[in-house]
Design a protein around this motif. Structure first.
Motif, PDB file in Angstrom:
ATOM      1  N   ASN A 102       0.827  -1.212   0.000  1.00 35.25           N
ATOM      2  CA  ASN A 102       0.000   0.000   0.000  1.00 35.25           C
ATOM      3  C   ASN A 102       0.859   1.258   0.000  1.00 35.25           C
ATOM      4  OD1 ASN A 102      -2.353  -1.493  -0.018  1.00 35.25           O
ATOM      5  ND2 ASN A 102      -2.634  -1.402   2.193  1.00 35.25           N
ATOM      6  N   THR A 103       1.917   1.257   0.811  1.00 42.22           N
ATOM      7  CA  THR A 103       2.819   2.404   0.860  1.00 42.22           C
ATOM      8  C   THR A 103       3.522   2.574  -0.477  1.00 42.22           C
ATOM      9  OG1 THR A 103       3.131   2.117   3.233  1.00 42.22           O
ATOM     10  CG2 THR A 103       4.800   3.404   2.068  1.00 42.22           C
ATOM     11  N   PHE A 104       3.938   1.463  -1.076  1.00 46.38           N
ATOM     12  CA  PHE A 104       4.616   1.479  -2.368  1.00 46.38           C
ATOM     13  C   PHE A 104       3.730   2.135  -3.427  1.00 46.38           C
ATOM     14  CE2 PHE A 104       6.049  -0.796  -6.273  1.00 46.38           C
ATOM     15  CZ  PHE A 104       7.399  -0.460  -6.238  1.00 46.38           C
ATOM     16  N   VAL A 105       2.477   1.708  -3.491  1.00 45.20           N
ATOM     17  CA  VAL A 105       1.536   2.273  -4.473  1.00 45.20           C
ATOM     18  C   VAL A 105       1.314   3.756  -4.190  1.00 45.20           C
ATOM     19  CG1 VAL A 105      -0.861   2.179  -5.285  1.00 45.20           C
ATOM     20  CG2 VAL A 105       0.439   0.053  -4.969  1.00 45.20           C
ATOM     21  N   ALA A 106       1.147   4.116  -2.922  1.00 44.18           N
ATOM     22  CA  ALA A 106       0.920   5.522  -2.561  1.00 44.18           C
ATOM     23  C   ALA A 106       2.125   6.392  -2.923  1.00 44.18           C
ATOM     24  CB  ALA A 106       0.604   5.641  -1.074  1.00 44.18           C
ATOM     25  N   LEU A 107       3.334   5.875  -2.710  1.00 47.70           N
ATOM     26  CA  LEU A 107       4.542   6.638  -3.041  1.00 47.70           C
ATOM     27  C   LEU A 107       4.643   6.877  -4.542  1.00 47.70           C
ATOM     28  CD1 LEU A 107       7.115   4.968  -0.630  1.00 47.70           C
ATOM     29  CD2 LEU A 107       6.291   7.327  -0.531  1.00 47.70           C
ATOM     30  N   ILE A 108       4.339   5.848  -5.330  1.00 41.75           N
ATOM     31  CA  ILE A 108       4.390   6.009  -6.785  1.00 41.75           C
ATOM     32  C   ILE A 108       3.328   7.003  -7.245  1.00 41.75           C
ATOM     33  CG2 ILE A 108       3.992   4.838  -8.986  1.00 41.75           C
ATOM     34  CD1 ILE A 108       5.454   2.415  -7.774  1.00 41.75           C
ATOM     35  N   ALA A 109       2.121   6.891  -6.718  1.00 39.85           N
ATOM     36  CA  ALA A 109       1.051   7.825  -7.080  1.00 39.85           C
ATOM     37  C   ALA A 109       1.442   9.250  -6.718  1.00 39.85           C
ATOM     38  CB  ALA A 109      -0.250   7.428  -6.404  1.00 39.85           C
ATOM     39  N   SER A 110       2.037   9.428  -5.559  1.00 48.41           N
ATOM     40  CA  SER A 110       2.468  10.750  -5.117  1.00 48.41           C
ATOM     41  C   SER A 110       3.567  11.291  -6.028  1.00 48.41           C
ATOM     42  CB  SER A 110       2.959  10.673  -3.676  1.00 48.41           C
ATOM     43  OG  SER A 110       3.469  11.902  -3.268  1.00 48.41           O
ATOM     44  N   ALA A 111       4.520  10.441  -6.396  1.00 45.47           N
ATOM     45  CA  ALA A 111       5.605  10.871  -7.275  1.00 45.47           C
ATOM     46  C   ALA A 111       5.064  11.277  -8.634  1.00 45.47           C
ATOM     47  CB  ALA A 111       6.639   9.752  -7.418  1.00 45.47           C
ATOM     48  N   GLU A 112       4.121  10.508  -9.156  1.00 49.51           N
ATOM     49  CA  GLU A 112       3.550  10.835 -10.460  1.00 49.51           C
ATOM     50  C   GLU A 112       2.717  12.109 -10.395  1.00 49.51           C
ATOM     51  OE1 GLU A 112       1.632   7.207 -11.631  1.00 49.51           O
ATOM     52  OE2 GLU A 112       3.528   6.327 -12.290  1.00 49.51           O
ATOM     53  N   THR A 113       1.985  12.310  -9.323  1.00 45.30           N
ATOM     54  CA  THR A 113       1.219  13.538  -9.143  1.00 45.30           C
ATOM     55  C   THR A 113       2.161  14.725  -9.062  1.00 45.30           C
ATOM     56  OG1 THR A 113      -0.526  12.345  -8.000  1.00 45.30           O
ATOM     57  CG2 THR A 113      -0.444  14.723  -7.656  1.00 45.30           C
ATOM     58  N   PHE A 114       3.261  14.564  -8.341  1.00 42.22           N
ATOM     59  CA  PHE A 114       4.244  15.630  -8.198  1.00 42.22           C
ATOM     60  C   PHE A 114       4.839  15.977  -9.557  1.00 42.22           C
ATOM     61  CE2 PHE A 114       8.587  17.139  -7.262  1.00 42.22           C
ATOM     62  CZ  PHE A 114       8.265  18.246  -6.495  1.00 42.22           C
ATOM     63  N   GLU A 115       5.150  14.948 -10.375  1.00 41.68           N
ATOM     64  CA  GLU A 115       5.689  15.195 -11.709  1.00 41.68           C
ATOM     65  C   GLU A 115       4.669  15.931 -12.569  1.00 41.68           C
ATOM     66  OE1 GLU A 115       7.055  11.549 -13.422  1.00 41.68           O
ATOM     67  OE2 GLU A 115       8.627  11.287 -11.927  1.00 41.68           O
ATOM     68  N   GLU A 116       3.386  15.536 -12.497  1.00 38.79           N
ATOM     69  CA  GLU A 116       2.347  16.213 -13.266  1.00 38.79           C
ATOM     70  C   GLU A 116       2.213  17.665 -12.829  1.00 38.79           C
ATOM     71  OE1 GLU A 116      -1.201  13.897 -12.827  1.00 38.79           O
ATOM     72  OE2 GLU A 116      -0.386  12.197 -13.934  1.00 38.79           O
ATOM     73  N   GLU A 117       2.290  17.924 -11.513  1.00 36.84           N
ATOM     74  CA  GLU A 117       2.211  19.295 -11.010  1.00 36.84           C
ATOM     75  C   GLU A 117       3.389  20.110 -11.521  1.00 36.84           C
ATOM     76  OE1 GLU A 117       1.919  18.929  -6.786  1.00 36.84           O
ATOM     77  OE2 GLU A 117      -0.160  18.292  -6.842  1.00 36.84           O
ATOM     78  N   ASP A 118       4.594  19.496 -11.539  1.00 36.93           N
ATOM     79  CA  ASP A 118       5.766  20.190 -12.058  1.00 36.93           C
ATOM     80  C   ASP A 118       5.580  20.545 -13.525  1.00 36.93           C
ATOM     81  OD1 ASP A 118       7.141  20.228  -9.710  1.00 36.93           O
ATOM     82  OD2 ASP A 118       8.522  18.594 -10.207  1.00 36.93           O
ATOM     83  N   GLU A 119       5.028  19.586 -14.314  1.00 39.29           N
ATOM     84  CA  GLU A 119       4.802  19.843 -15.730  1.00 39.29           C
ATOM     85  C   GLU A 119       3.787  20.965 -15.910  1.00 39.29           C
ATOM     86  OE1 GLU A 119       3.664  16.139 -17.497  1.00 39.29           O
ATOM     87  OE2 GLU A 119       5.632  15.230 -17.153  1.00 39.29           O
ATOM     88  N   ASP A 122       5.476  24.215 -15.156  1.00 37.85           N
ATOM     89  CA  ASP A 122       6.354  24.583 -16.258  1.00 37.85           C
ATOM     90  C   ASP A 122       5.548  25.169 -17.407  1.00 37.85           C
ATOM     91  OD1 ASP A 122       8.534  23.727 -14.835  1.00 37.85           O
ATOM     92  OD2 ASP A 122       8.714  21.795 -15.873  1.00 37.85           O
ATOM     93  N   GLU A 123       4.382  24.545 -17.716  1.00 36.72           N
ATOM     94  CA  GLU A 123       3.530  25.054 -18.788  1.00 36.72           C
ATOM     95  C   GLU A 123       3.013  26.449 -18.446  1.00 36.72           C
ATOM     96  OE1 GLU A 123       0.468  22.168 -19.460  1.00 36.72           O
ATOM     97  OE2 GLU A 123       1.872  20.650 -20.201  1.00 36.72           O
ATOM     98  N   GLU A 124       2.608  26.667 -17.188  1.00 38.84           N
ATOM     99  CA  GLU A 124       2.120  27.984 -16.765  1.00 38.84           C
ATOM    100  C   GLU A 124       3.231  29.023 -16.875  1.00 38.84           C
ATOM    101  OE1 GLU A 124       0.449  27.604 -12.871  1.00 38.84           O
ATOM    102  OE2 GLU A 124      -1.162  26.283 -13.552  1.00 38.84           O
ATOM    103  N   GLU A 125       4.458  28.648 -16.490  1.00 32.85           N
ATOM    104  CA  GLU A 125       5.584  29.572 -16.604  1.00 32.85           C
ATOM    105  C   GLU A 125       5.848  29.906 -18.057  1.00 32.85           C
ATOM    106  OE1 GLU A 125       8.911  27.871 -14.547  1.00 32.85           O
ATOM    107  OE2 GLU A 125       7.943  28.042 -12.592  1.00 32.85           O
TER     108      GLU A 125
END
Length: 161
Positions: A102-119, A122-125
């Motif tokens: 469960n922690t593994f899945v949550a960490l991956i989901a969080s990392a992917e969400t963080f990457e999407e937020e970064d993208e 970047d698009e807004e900038e």
């Protein structure tokens, strides 16, 4: 420390330990700067769960946990003596940890969400920079009326007239 099959044997103290919390973070490998008393030894120390302690010959590493300051606490025993080794954060190069599914899945989901937020950021900038590249629209400033200045201020004067 090992039996005839070269597998780590179970120490008496390990039988007394509760099983690790499945949701806890457990370190399985740790690499640190050299802990050798020989100042010329620059080789990293490798700490493996259920493996031999790098400096306490015959002691088996039974648990490793990251502590609050970023360092690592290593618990080891040779069957008669129990040792707690504190590794300061400044010496830790990297570590591998186990986590629950469960922690593994949550960490991956969080990392992917963080990457999407970064993208998205970047698009807004990029959009903001594109807006700065557009020439500003001219602003019409009304020309002053030369007759208004000659007539003086409007409204009552300070003497009440």
């Amino acid at each position: 420390m090992t039996d005839n099959n070269s597998r780590p044997s179970i120490l008496p103290v390990e039988r007394r330990l509760p099983p690790p919390d499945p949701d806890a973070t457990n370190l399985v490998r740790l690499v640190t700067d050299s802990i050798s008393p020989d100042a010329n030894d620059k080789n990293p120390a490798v700490w493996i769960l259920n493996g031999a302690h790098p400096q306490a010959g015959g002691a088996k590493i039974v648990r490793m946990y990251q502590n609050e300051d970023g360092g690592v606490d290593v618990y080891s025993s040779d069957g008669s003596m129990c040792v707690l080794t504190f590794i300061p954060a400044r010496m830790v190069r990297f570590y591998d940890e186990t986590v629950s599914e469960n922690t593994f899945v949550a960490l991956i989901a969080s990392a992917e969400t963080f990457e999407e937020e970064d993208e998205e950021e970047d698009e807004e900038e990029d959009e903001d920079e594109d807006l700065l590249d557009v020439a500003p629209l001219p602003v019409k400033v009304p020309a002053p009326d030369p007759g208004a200045a000659a007539a003086g201020p409007t409204g009552p004067s300070s003497d009440g007239t």
